[in-house]
Design an enzyme around this catalytic site. Structure first.
Site, mmCIF file in Angstrom:
data_model
loop_
_atom_site.group_PDB
_atom_site.id
_atom_site.type_symbol
_atom_site.label_atom_id
_atom_site.label_comp_id
_atom_site.label_asym_id
_atom_site.label_seq_id
_atom_site.Cartn_x
_atom_site.Cartn_y
_atom_site.Cartn_z
ATOM 1 N N HIS A 198 -3.791 2.826 -3.858
ATOM 2 C CA HIS A 198 -4.109 2.432 -2.487
ATOM 3 C C HIS A 198 -3.478 1.097 -2.117
ATOM 4 O O HIS A 198 -2.755 1.011 -1.126
ATOM 5 C CB HIS A 198 -5.621 2.353 -2.285
ATOM 6 C CG HIS A 198 -6.027 1.794 -0.954
ATOM 7 N ND1 HIS A 198 -5.954 2.529 0.206
ATOM 8 C CD2 HIS A 198 -6.471 0.560 -0.589
ATOM 9 C CE1 HIS A 198 -6.347 1.784 1.230
ATOM 10 N NE2 HIS A 198 -6.666 0.582 0.772
ATOM 11 N N GLU A 252 -18.881 -4.052 23.951
ATOM 12 C CA GLU A 252 -17.899 -5.119 24.154
ATOM 13 C C GLU A 252 -16.717 -5.015 23.191
ATOM 14 O O GLU A 252 -15.571 -5.269 23.573
ATOM 15 C CB GLU A 252 -18.573 -6.491 23.998
ATOM 16 C CG GLU A 252 -19.536 -6.844 25.109
ATOM 17 C CD GLU A 252 -20.954 -6.357 24.843
ATOM 18 O OE1 GLU A 252 -21.851 -6.663 25.644
ATOM 19 O OE2 GLU A 252 -21.158 -5.657 23.806
ATOM 20 N N HIS A 298 -28.409 -16.151 24.728
ATOM 21 C CA HIS A 298 -27.430 -15.783 25.746
ATOM 22 C C HIS A 298 -26.591 -16.965 26.233
ATOM 23 O O HIS A 298 -25.716 -16.783 27.075
ATOM 24 C CB HIS A 298 -28.141 -15.148 26.953
ATOM 25 C CG HIS A 298 -28.550 -13.736 26.730
ATOM 26 N ND1 HIS A 298 -29.260 -13.322 25.633
ATOM 27 C CD2 HIS A 298 -28.333 -12.613 27.476
ATOM 28 C CE1 HIS A 298 -29.474 -12.017 25.704
ATOM 29 N NE2 HIS A 298 -28.915 -11.563 26.807
ATOM 30 N N HIS A 345 0.848 -1.191 0.000
ATOM 31 C CA HIS A 345 0.000 0.000 0.000
ATOM 32 C C HIS A 345 0.891 1.251 0.000
ATOM 33 O O HIS A 345 1.200 1.799 1.060
ATOM 34 C CB HIS A 345 -0.908 0.016 1.224
ATOM 35 C CG HIS A 345 -1.856 -1.139 1.288
ATOM 36 N ND1 HIS A 345 -1.445 -2.404 1.669
ATOM 37 C CD2 HIS A 345 -3.185 -1.235 1.003
ATOM 38 C CE1 HIS A 345 -2.487 -3.223 1.629
ATOM 39 N NE2 HIS A 345 -3.545 -2.545 1.231
#
Length: 705
Positions: A285, A443, A505, A41
């Site tokens: 890029h 989280e 869960h 890059h």
């Protein structure tokens, strides 16, 4: 902010012809490095050459002769694909990289891999590559710097402490598109991290072309809403592209002076500048420019198109003057540190211990112990361990992703880590130097912030949520493992045993998925005392650890009555041990369990032995720690001659075939959970002592067949 001789903040800005030649050298080296290997890059490294050179030469407080200097500023390159932006500055500054390392870019065994790797290349503060993680790490480093100041020098005037330093980060469009940066940046604004300076490279280009197809928001307004100090520096003007380095310098100075808010500077660049025809396109890029484009760029910059990796005379000595400036800054800092030591002998002693990652003498003797015969949830045992650790280790801090009341991870008597002082409140008040972290329901951001805190050094941090939501944290957990960062994750509600919340869960596949991460230590203790031992082992070793803890109560085992081969502390440290030895002869079958299912193995053993089958129970809380033991110890726990085996865990069977063997049987859960009380779930899903006993008899029959 702290001032230092390494930067020219107090003098008139200068940007000489040699500075400009240094910048152009960076561009040429970036183009040549990618061209030689044929991939990489180059574009961002070329267009950010002025920014990177300005930072390393005139803003960062750093000493190339001592890359681990505690008083250094930190630099994080969040767009790790532009690794040459960092490597070339490390080469120019004298961190040990040489021209040959740039020539070896992205090749086997080189110090210049495709993305910066912590611990591999000197001067790299964190492994970056997955976009957004670096910026999250930078937020964590800024939080750690503030906590460190609170540990060692809380009463010093602003900018006057040896522990005051700045975290600088470069971010890209890609970083700011990733959701993790939204989470981390929001926290940074709430925390008013005035020691964090982010420069956002706004070049409007990604692999798919112009970012207008997917990313059109006003980033600075978003960051203003987060509570950041925002500035814009425009290098694309009506008169063309003008790299106004002085304007950028002034913006960075303004950001450094802003100590009440984190700062972001939007720098409008043209990617790949000044490559003829290709600058500003996606062609520069993620691929080599091509021989003709590289040559044309060199002509524009006044370099010989027939030469490669050319460093003009005077550039390297000029750039490496930063070494002398860094040494002077380091010397001045040392004087300040010695004055601080004289005034703060106890804190100085703590500093020396903590910096060496040593634990206080006898600290383990003060950890809690739980009597056998009582049922205790391992999350509750962890809470007691956390409290005992916090009372002895001031560097120990942490919190939860809005689940502290369920994960039991609040340090009692501590203050919340917030940018203001407040008495009372739900968590007992707050302080800029508090030790209770509040991540909110973030989280992913928590994971990357924890890694930044751990990498910053001089503290020990943990973060908590339910095990199911470790899925949100997997990218930073993987990076922590790659870096062997000492990050601790507390994951409670670790099985179908959480009950009525149901399958959304209830973790089932998570044990296997986390154990599959190389270098990660997943620990699932069987009872309260194993939990305390797991905390002890975590603090005594290096590398990331995930503690998986129960919501429901589980029995505390009587290790003496069961004939445990070693102490619970030693057994957990080794990752696995004989919890219950066979009676009436050598064991004919081995039952292996983890976590809340070990009790099923213990009960099954009683039934098997009552029918005359000598049975051993092995608790295997951490397979990674167990596999790290020598062959003799592993053989003593799991003798290869004993082929009849059963493993039991309320998750998918995948990790257990290696321990069960050809004649072994596995009691597992190969589907999602359900909403009901935990006892019903274990019974209905066949994860029971009766199932373990039956599996043992099947295994014995298979061996005897």
């Amino acid at each position: 902010m702290s001032e230092s001789p390494v930067v020219s903040k107090d003098t008139a800005f200068t940007w000489t012809d040699l500075d400009r030649k240094t910048v152009d050298t960076v561009r040429v080296l970036a183009a040549d490095s990618v061209q030689k290997v044929g991939n990489g890059h180059p574009g961002t490294a070329m267009s950010l050459a002025p920014l990177a050179t300005l930072l390393f030469q005139k803003h960062l407080r750093h000493d190339p002769a001592d890359p681990q200097w505690v008083g250094r500023d930190r630099f994080v390159l969040s767009p790790g694909h532009s690794s040459l932006t960092l490597y070339i500055q490390l080469y120019l500054s004298g961190y040990g990289l040489e021209l040959s390392d740039l020539e070896a870019f992205r090749t086997w065994g080189s110090l210049t891999p495709g993305h910066p790797e912590y611990g591999h290349t000197v001067g790299v503060e964190t492994t970056t590559g997955p976009l957004g993680q670096g910026l999250g790490n930078a937020v964590g480093m800024a939080m750690a710097a503030r906590y460190e100041r609170g540990l060692f020098d809380p009463d010093a005037a602003e900018g006057a402490s040896p522990f005051d330093h700045t975290i600088y980060a470069i971010a890209s469009d890609g970083d700011l598109e990733e959701g993790v940066t939204s989470e981390a940046s929001s926290i940074a604004g709430t925390q008013k991290l005035g020691n964090l300076v982010v420069i956002y490279d706004d070049n409007h280009i990604s692999i798919e072309g112009d970012t207008k197809v997917a990313f059109t928001e006003d980033v600075l307004k978003r960051y203003e809403a987060y509570g950041w100090h925002t500035q814009a520096v425009e290098w694309t003007t009506k008169d063309g592209y003008v790299e106004d380095v002085e304007a950028l310098h002034e913006a960075i100075l303004a950001a450094e002076r802003e100590t009440d808010r984190p700062s972001i500077i939007r720098l409008r660049t043209i990617i790949g500048w000044p490559t003829p025809k290709l600058a500003g396109t996606d062609k520069v890029h993620g691929s080599a420019l091509g021989t003709e484009a590289v040559a044309a760029t060199k002509v524009v910059l006044g370099f010989d198109p027939d030469k490669t990796f050319e460093v003009p005379e005077g550039v390297l000595p000029h750039a490496r003057e930063v070494g002398a400036r860094g040494a002077a800054a380091h010397s001045a800092w040392n004087e300040g540190l010695e004055a601080w030591r004289a005034a703060n002998p106890q804190r100085a002693a703590d500093f020396d211990r903590i910096q060496a990652r040593e634990l206080p003498a006898g600290w383990g003797e003060k950890l809690p112990a739980f009597p056998a015969g009582k049922d205790v949830a391992t999350r509750k045992a962890s809470e007691a361990a956390i409290q005992a650790i916090a009372e002895q280790l001031p560097e120990f801090w942490g919190g939860s992703a809005d689940l502290a009341g369920s994960t039991n991870t609040t340090i009692k008597g501590g203050l919340s880590f917030l940018p203001y002082y407040e008495e009372g409140g739900e968590f007992g008040g707050s302080s800029p130097y508090g030790r209770i972290l509040h991540f909110g329901i973030r989280e992913h951001g928590m994971g990357s912030i924890l890694n930044g805190i751990a990498l910053h050094g001089n503290t020990r941090v943990f973060g908590a949520t339910f095990l199911q939501f470790s899925d949100y944290m997997r990218p930073p957990v993987r990076l922590a493992s790659m870096m062997q960062a000492p990050t601790t994750y507390v994951w409670t509600h670790d099985s179908i045993g959480l009950g009525e919340d149901g399958p959304t869960h209830q973790p089932v596949e998570h044990y296997a998925a986390l154990r599959a991460i190389p270098g990660f230590h997943f620990v699932r203790p069987a009872d309260a005392n194993e939990t305390v031992a797991a905390w002890k082992a975590t603090l005594e070793q290096h590398g990331p650890v995930g503690l998986a803890l129960t919501r429901q109560n589980v029995p505390v085992f009587d290790h003496d009555a069961l004939g445990s081969a070693v102490s619970v502390t030693e057994g957990v440290r080794r990752g696995g041990y004989v919890l219950a030895e066979a009676t009436g002869g050598a064991p004919k079958v081995i039952l292996i369990g983890t976590g809340s299912e070990v009790q099923l193995a213990v009960t099954a053993r009683e039934r098997l032995e009552a029918s005359g089958i000598p049975t051993r129970v092995v608790s295997l809380p951490c397979t990674e720690w167990f596999e790290a033991q020598d062959a003799e110890y592993r053989e003593s726990v799991l003798p290869t001659a004993i082929k009849a085996r059963v493993t039991v865990e309320a998750g998918i069977a995948q990790p257990w075939y290696r321990y069960a063997g050809d004649a072994g049987r596995i009691v597992s859960l190969e589907h999602y959970g359900a909403s009901a009380d935990y006892k019903t779930l274990y019974t209905q899903f066949g994860v029971t002592a009766e199932a373990v006993e039956a599996a043992a008899r099947e295994s014995l029959a298979a061996v005897e067949a």
